[in-house]
Design an enzyme around this catalytic site. Structure first.
Site, short mmCIF file in Angstrom:
data_model
loop_
_atom_site.label_atom_id
_atom_site.label_comp_id
_atom_site.label_asym_id
_atom_site.label_seq_id
_atom_site.Cartn_x
_atom_site.Cartn_y
_atom_site.Cartn_z
N LEU A 76 0.84 -1.25 -0.44
CA LEU A 76 0.32 0.19 -0.17
C LEU A 76 0.82 1.42 0.19
O LEU A 76 1.79 1.13 0.56
CB LEU A 76 -0.65 0.19 1.21
CG LEU A 76 -1.77 -1.37 0.99
CD1 LEU A 76 -3.25 -1.55 2.34
CD2 LEU A 76 -3.03 -1.21 0.37
N ARG A 81 4.26 -1.12 -7.70
CA ARG A 81 5.68 -1.51 -8.74
C ARG A 81 6.40 -0.23 -7.97
O ARG A 81 7.36 -1.15 -9.46
CB ARG A 81 5.29 -1.97 -9.99
CG ARG A 81 3.96 -3.08 -10.27
CD ARG A 81 3.35 -2.96 -11.64
NE ARG A 81 2.39 -3.51 -11.64
CZ ARG A 81 2.96 -4.97 -11.76
NH1 ARG A 81 3.33 -5.83 -12.19
NH2 ARG A 81 1.26 -5.84 -11.96
N LYS A 103 -6.05 6.18 -11.67
CA LYS A 103 -4.69 5.46 -11.84
C LYS A 103 -4.68 4.23 -13.21
O LYS A 103 -4.16 4.01 -14.57
CB LYS A 103 -3.86 4.84 -10.55
CG LYS A 103 -2.92 4.06 -11.05
CD LYS A 103 -1.38 4.69 -11.68
CE LYS A 103 -0.30 3.75 -11.31
NZ LYS A 103 -0.59 2.25 -12.40
N ASP A 104 -5.97 3.26 -12.47
CA ASP A 104 -5.90 2.15 -13.93
C ASP A 104 -7.21 2.40 -14.29
O ASP A 104 -8.18 1.77 -14.11
CB ASP A 104 -6.11 0.39 -13.16
CG ASP A 104 -4.56 0.81 -12.03
OD1 ASP A 104 -3.83 0.19 -12.53
OD2 ASP A 104 -4.76 1.20 -10.98
N HIS A 161 -3.73 4.04 -2.32
CA HIS A 161 -5.20 3.65 -1.99
C HIS A 161 -4.96 4.22 -0.57
O HIS A 161 -6.03 3.58 -0.08
CB HIS A 161 -3.73 1.86 -1.42
CG HIS A 161 -3.65 1.31 -2.06
ND1 HIS A 161 -2.08 1.05 -2.63
CD2 HIS A 161 -3.93 0.55 -3.11
CE1 HIS A 161 -1.58 0.42 -3.53
NE2 HIS A 161 -2.75 -0.15 -4.55
#
Ligand code: AMP
Length: 288
Positions: free
Chosen positions: A33, A196, A158-159, A37
């Site tokens: 996290l 990542r 973001k996604d 998040h």
């Protein structure tokens, strides 16, 4: 903060909250996290009585086994962060708890599940580079929704493609949950926060800020260059950097995610990008 690892215990806890008329806001995560998040959780806390988060690295959405193995896992730190963010309930299930044995094969593929019809949403961009990824995402999110039964569920822009896919799934399956989208949180140099990012070498990390800088320049150039030329310009700009390699750059309609041929008359277009820094894939997007 209550922590559950089984569906049964979690369901019992949430049932009693529901019976008391409390609303449930849900933030699904794969752990490792960061502040991105936590921003989802903060919004969920403002809009609901109870906030539930899950930490589950979903094998079904990894098309690359190596990527799954290398995915950062920082459970102790995650629990600490969730506690300090005043999350009420955390669900940390095992793979078997989420997928009964018959539904996932040894290779981590969905068993007989034929998958959802996502139209073109899972064929473009990430879908091209990560076959099966969005079907895996839908399987786990649907399963988690069935378990948690949230009133609202929070996902990051973001996604962006994932967000579009989940909204579509909720619509076609008629699920009784409201999907709330939350803005992308960034590091001070503009790089989108991501689990990542810790996998980047210092050189890769420093150079990764070029991704957002390029997107910002795109938003300035959109009136001057047609989509094709802009695509070429982005490729050169990224690929000239020795630490980065462009996978795709697309300017898309925000709902269909299909590339636009001309910029005329289109509103709220999204510029989406995927870049590899060594073995690490980074994605980002902005509204134009
Ligand atoms: P993940 O743990 O990567 O599956 O992400 C869990 C949720 O956090 C997803 O809805 C992501 O879109 C969201 N998220 C990830 N990174 C960010 C970020 N930098 N800002 C806002 N939300 C994010």
């Amino acid at each position: 903060m209550e922590i559950f690892t089984t569906v049964k215990e979690l369901s019992n806890c949430l049932k009693s909250h529901k019976n008391e008329g409390k609303s449930i806001g849900f933030v699904p995560t794969m752990g490792a996290l960061h502040k991105g998040h936590l921003s989802l959780l903060e919004t969920a806390r403002k809009e609901n009585t109870i906030t539930v988060s899950s930490i589950f690295v979903n094998p079904l959405q990894f098309n690359d086994k190596n990527d799954l193995e290398k995915y950062p896992r920082t459970l102790e730190g995650d629990i600490h962060l969730l506690k300090s963010a005043k999350c009420d309930v955390v669900f940390i299930p095992s793979v078997k708890e989420v997928y009964p044995v018959s539904e996932i094969s040894e290779e981590g593929k969905a068993g007989s599940n034929p998958g959802l019809d996502l139209g073109t949403l899972d064929k473009v961009m990430e879908g091209k580079y990560r076959p099966g990824h969005f079907q895996g995402v839908c399987t786990v999110v649907k399963r988690l929704f069935d378990i948690v039964k949230p009133d609202n569920a929070y996902f990051g822009e973001k996604d962006f493609q994932q967000l579009a896919v989940i909204k579509h799934m909720v619509k076609i399956l008629g699920l009784r949950v409201t999907i709330r989208s939350c803005p992308t949180l960034r590091e001070s140099d503009g790089l989108a926060m991501s689990s990542r990012n810790v996998l980047l070498s210092p050189d890769q990390r420093r150079n990764a800020s070029l991704i957002f800088k390029t997107l910002q320049e795109v938003s300035k150039k959109i009136k001057k260059l047609p989509p094709d030329d802009l695509q070429k310009w982005v490729k050169e700009k990224i690929d000239v950097n020795p630490f980065l390699q462009l996978e795709y750059f697309e300017i898309v309609d925000p709902e269909t995610l299909l590339p636009v041929i001309s910029f005329a008359d289109k509103k709220n277009l999204r510029a989406c990008i995927a870049v590899k820094a060594g073995a690490v894939r980074l994605i980002d997007n902005i509204s134009l």
